[in-house]
Motif scaffolding. Sequence first.
Motif, PDB file in Angstrom:
ATOM      1  N   THR A   1       7.012 -13.173   6.862  1.00  0.00           N
ATOM      2  CA  THR A   1       5.588 -13.506   6.869  1.00  0.00           C
ATOM      3  C   THR A   1       4.887 -13.018   5.604  1.00  0.00           C
ATOM      4  O   THR A   1       4.121 -13.763   4.974  1.00  0.00           O
TER       5      THR A   1
ATOM      6  N   ASN B   1      -5.960 -17.263  20.087  1.00  0.00           N
ATOM      7  CA  ASN B   1      -5.295 -17.432  18.797  1.00  0.00           C
ATOM      8  C   ASN B   1      -6.298 -17.929  17.760  1.00  0.00           C
ATOM      9  O   ASN B   1      -6.690 -19.099  17.767  1.00  0.00           O
TER      10      ASN B   1
ATOM     11  N   MET C   1      -5.693 -17.510  14.417  1.00  0.00           N
ATOM     12  CA  MET C   1      -4.985 -17.716  13.152  1.00  0.00           C
ATOM     13  C   MET C   1      -4.841 -19.208  12.854  1.00  0.00           C
ATOM     14  O   MET C   1      -4.740 -20.029  13.775  1.00  0.00           O
TER      15      MET C   1
ATOM     16  N   TYR D   1       4.445  -9.519  12.904  1.00  0.00           N
ATOM     17  CA  TYR D   1       4.889 -10.381  11.802  1.00  0.00           C
ATOM     18  C   TYR D   1       6.397 -10.616  11.826  1.00  0.00           C
ATOM     19  O   TYR D   1       7.191  -9.724  12.156  1.00  0.00           O
TER      20      TYR D   1
ATOM     21  N   LYS E   1      -1.094 -21.726  13.997  1.00  0.00           N
ATOM     22  CA  LYS E   1      -1.076 -21.294  15.397  1.00  0.00           C
ATOM     23  C   LYS E   1       0.322 -21.272  16.004  1.00  0.00           C
ATOM     24  O   LYS E   1       0.630 -20.397  16.823  1.00  0.00           O
TER      25      LYS E   1
ATOM     26  N   THR F   1      -6.185 -12.326  18.293  1.00  0.00           N
ATOM     27  CA  THR F   1      -5.468 -12.232  17.022  1.00  0.00           C
ATOM     28  C   THR F   1      -6.430 -11.978  15.862  1.00  0.00           C
ATOM     29  O   THR F   1      -7.649 -12.004  16.012  1.00  0.00           O
TER      30      THR F   1
ATOM     31  N   HIS G   1       0.075  -5.337  11.397  1.00  0.00           N
ATOM     32  CA  HIS G   1       0.738  -6.506  11.983  1.00  0.00           C
ATOM     33  C   HIS G   1       2.179  -6.243  12.412  1.00  0.00           C
ATOM     34  O   HIS G   1       3.123  -6.725  11.784  1.00  0.00           O
TER      35      HIS G   1
ATOM     36  N   GLN H   1       5.230 -15.540  17.607  1.00  0.00           N
ATOM     37  CA  GLN H   1       5.353 -14.105  17.321  1.00  0.00           C
ATOM     38  C   GLN H   1       4.928 -13.264  18.518  1.00  0.00           C
ATOM     39  O   GLN H   1       5.627 -12.321  18.918  1.00  0.00           O
TER      40      GLN H   1
ATOM     41  N   THR I   1       2.039 -18.058  15.046  1.00  0.00           N
ATOM     42  CA  THR I   1       1.416 -16.892  15.679  1.00  0.00           C
ATOM     43  C   THR I   1       1.731 -16.830  17.167  1.00  0.00           C
ATOM     44  O   THR I   1       2.051 -15.753  17.699  1.00  0.00           O
TER      45      THR I   1
END
Length: 307
Positions: free
Chosen positions: A241, A42, A44, A237, A47, A106, A234, A53, A50
């Motif tokens: 988002t 991860n 992003m 998402y 976190k 990611t 994505h 998701q 994400t």
Amino acid sequence: MPITLPRDLPAYRVLSDEGVMVMGVDAATRQDIRPLRIALLNLMPMKIATETQFARLIGATPLQIDLTLVRMTEHVSRHTAPEHMEAFYRSFQDVKGERFDGLIVTGAPIEHLPFADVTYWDELTEVMDWTQTNVHRTFGVCWGAMAMAWHFHGVPKHMLPAKAFGCYRVTVERPASPYLRGFSDDCVIPVSRWTETRRDELEDAGMEVLLASDRTGPCLVEDAARRCLHIFNHFEYDSDTLAREYARDVAEGAPVDPPLGYFPGDDPAKAPLNRWRSHAHLLFGNWINQIYQTTPFDLDRIGRVQE
């Protein structure tokens, strides 16, 4: 079958409330079954959002999934509490001696940087090389996909004149691909990036375009030789988002228009409709199925046997 998550991970409660089958680690260890081991690297900043998701998508299959959350070893997250990172994440250096059926890498909001200028680039190249010996199948998302294409094939990313931002229709170009089983002839997917990879450069590198748009270029690409999928957009998402990204960009004074084809009537005051959820589940379900059909039962054989 459920996805295995720690009971105090925020995603456990969120997914349980949505009806996704989740199982605590203690209950999973009592089952006489070999779950698929999937790692999520991860990158992003937000976190928790994400990890929820992606857990939602890989937890919707009939197979039991053991999800491992992975972080870059020295990189310190500024947007996620240290207590969360300590409780639920393992560093790459901690897991690199293990083997996994699948790995998801990611995206990251660092598209403006040359790859070599990313602070954790050296370790990320180690991760990507490690996938060829310790991971059965890898799935790169947005910047993560671009990073893999650059590392393995020297395919560059190119800055766009304006941000590709909105919900764009993509066309199925390889309907016989097992990853697109059940797909409509076209579908909608959220796009949010300042860079692109170009079709001719991807194909010259031996990769096959599975989904593409005449407006935003390649969407889903297979690198069969490396057992990798690359998606530059994505599907993972949430419904809101892009709205949150738009509000953030506006607050920061970034030169960005409202996401195209996202808000009803292109009116940011109206709540967006999710038009990609079903295809998101199809894609990740197909990816998990391909892993299940081809991965060795003995984890120690991953990276050591031909499919």
